[in-house]
Design a protein around this motif. Structure first.
Motif, PDB file in Angstrom:
ATOM      1  N   TYR A  79       0.813  -1.216   0.000  1.00  0.00           N
ATOM      2  CA  TYR A  79       0.000   0.000   0.000  1.00  0.00           C
ATOM      3  C   TYR A  79       0.846   1.265   0.000  1.00  0.00           C
ATOM      4  O   TYR A  79       0.360   2.337  -0.366  1.00  0.00           O
ATOM      5  N   LEU A  80       2.085   1.159   0.401  1.00  0.00           N
ATOM      6  CA  LEU A  80       2.961   2.330   0.381  1.00  0.00           C
ATOM      7  C   LEU A  80       3.158   2.850  -1.041  1.00  0.00           C
ATOM      8  O   LEU A  80       3.388   4.042  -1.254  1.00  0.00           O
ATOM      9  N   ASP A  81       3.055   1.953  -2.021  1.00  0.00           N
ATOM     10  CA  ASP A  81       3.207   2.382  -3.409  1.00  0.00           C
ATOM     11  C   ASP A  81       2.082   3.312  -3.850  1.00  0.00           C
ATOM     12  O   ASP A  81       2.214   4.039  -4.842  1.00  0.00           O
ATOM     13  N   GLY A  82       0.977   3.305  -3.112  1.00  0.00           N
ATOM     14  CA  GLY A  82      -0.135   4.175  -3.450  1.00  0.00           C
ATOM     15  C   GLY A  82      -0.025   5.579  -2.895  1.00  0.00           C
ATOM     16  O   GLY A  82      -0.836   6.454  -3.246  1.00  0.00           O
ATOM     17  N   ALA A  83       0.977   5.840  -2.053  1.00  0.00           N
ATOM     18  CA  ALA A  83       1.103   7.163  -1.439  1.00  0.00           C
ATOM     19  C   ALA A  83       1.264   8.284  -2.471  1.00  0.00           C
ATOM     20  O   ALA A  83       0.610   9.331  -2.356  1.00  0.00           O
ATOM     21  N   PRO A  84       2.107   8.131  -3.511  1.00  0.00           N
ATOM     22  CA  PRO A  84       2.203   9.209  -4.504  1.00  0.00           C
ATOM     23  C   PRO A  84       0.885   9.469  -5.231  1.00  0.00           C
ATOM     24  O   PRO A  84       0.618  10.594  -5.664  1.00  0.00           O
ATOM     25  N   ILE A  85       0.054   8.433  -5.348  1.00  0.00           N
ATOM     26  CA  ILE A  85      -1.249   8.625  -5.987  1.00  0.00           C
ATOM     27  C   ILE A  85      -2.135   9.488  -5.103  1.00  0.00           C
ATOM     28  O   ILE A  85      -2.759  10.450  -5.566  1.00  0.00           O
ATOM     29  N   ILE A  86      -2.195   9.169  -3.822  1.00  0.00           N
ATOM     30  CA  ILE A  86      -2.995   9.972  -2.891  1.00  0.00           C
ATOM     31  C   ILE A  86      -2.464  11.397  -2.828  1.00  0.00           C
ATOM     32  O   ILE A  86      -3.229  12.366  -2.720  1.00  0.00           O
ATOM     33  N   GLN A  87      -1.152  11.552  -2.942  1.00  0.00           N
ATOM     34  CA  GLN A  87      -0.531  12.878  -2.881  1.00  0.00           C
ATOM     35  C   GLN A  87      -0.988  13.775  -4.028  1.00  0.00           C
ATOM     36  O   GLN A  87      -0.905  15.000  -3.940  1.00  0.00           O
TER      37      GLN A  87
END
Length: 317
Positions: free
Chosen positions: A154-162
């Motif tokens: 799920y850490l890979d999704g952080a730039p998406i949320i950003q």
């Protein structure tokens, strides 16, 4: 005993659109809606052309009203209980005490979101805790975001949320060790990482205000993105449907499951969970199911007229 061509289980976007297509295809349809929609906590439904921002109950009401134009489509507010194979189809026991027969089943039940065991999480789910940024990110853009990651993937999704807010903090809730390469990536992107355990989420006026950590630290946040664990409904287990590695019902291109005659659509089949995606899947599955039923009847008529087995059709038809 009432007999239908198709019994649809689930009255959300997938089931409603499937009922519409099958109704227009002149099939006898029963739509069963238990009245527990997965998006019950959502205040608005977004990303659905012509209905962007509509409250989910209003969407369902409009869809039901439009189904009234098709007398061959029946809607009942009831659960589906037991399902048994019966004479080339299914015998379906309903929660209202009746039993019906169906040639096919179309499942559009969604999944069950299992609320995280964090005080305040359940209460804030919907108003301030969201799963999908496409569904809710626009309305809360540039606010202080939290993202709750339940595993390293799920850490890979952080730039998406950003993309929706640069003011983002990723919380791991102490659930896993952060791989060094992902830690470096988050740091390079300016995304703070908070690994202490969350002990409570505090709201103000029904909205998230603070995230409290195990040492008493409170971090001001207005929005949290979180994908809670999900479970399939009990009927999936009772039918013995095969699941994929992620726990979703395993389906073919048009929704066919491992059990002949049973089709599944929408959130129960995919991590791409959105109202318009479920409606689209329901439409495709219903159209293909209608084609199959029509051809099945045509083959039966051919045999009655000629006394011969129906010839095989060309592949793709």
């Amino acid at each position: 005993m009432a007999a239908y061509d198709v019994v649809i289980v689930g009255g959300g976007p997938g089931g409603l659109n499937a009922a519409l297509y099958l109704g227009r295809g002149r099939k006898q349809v029963l739509l069963c809606d238990a009245g527990t929609p997965r998006n019950a906590a959502a205040q608005h439904m977004h990303g659905f052309g012509s209905r962007d921002g509509i409250p989910p109950p209003e969407f369902r009401s409009i869809s039901r009203e439009q189904l009234k134009a098709y007398p061959n489509v029946e809607v009942r507010d009831t659960r589906v209980g037991s399902v048994e194979k019966h004479e080339g189809g299914f015998r379906v026991a309903l929660g209202d005490g009746t039993t019906v027969d169906a040639r096919r089943l179309l499942l559009a039940m969604g999944v069950v979101d299992v609320m995280m065991d964090i005080p305040g999480y359940k209460e804030l789910w919907g108003p301030s805790i969201f799963q999908c940024p496409y569904c809710h990110g626009w309305e809360v853009q540039d606010q202080p975001f939290a993202m709750l990651a339940k595993n390293p993937q799920y850490l890979d999704g952080a730039p998406i949320i950003q993309n929706w807010s640069r003011d983002l903090i990723v919380f791991t809730h102490g659930a896993f060790d952060v791989p060094p390469e992902q830690r470096e990536r988050l740091q390079a992107l300016g995304i703070p990482l908070e690994e202490r355990k969350i002990v409570a989420l505090h709201g103000r006026d029904g909205r998230l205000a603070e995230v409290e950590l195990e040492d008493g630290t409170r971090i001001a946040r207005s929005v949290m993105f979180s994908a809670p664990p999900q479970q399939q409904h009990e009927l999936v287990t009772r039918l013995g449907l095969e699941l994929d590695d992620l726990g979703y019902v395993k389906v073919g291109p048009t929704g066919e499951t491992s059990v002949p005659g049973v089709v599944a659509v929408g959130d129960m089949t995919t991590p791409m969970q959105a109202a318009i995606a479920a409606a689209s899947a329901g439409t495709i599955a219903a159209a293909m199911m209608n084609h199959a039923l029509i051809l099945e009847d045509a083959d039966r008529r051919y045999t009655q007229v000629t006394g011969k087995p129906a010839p095989s059709r060309q592949k793709g038809h």
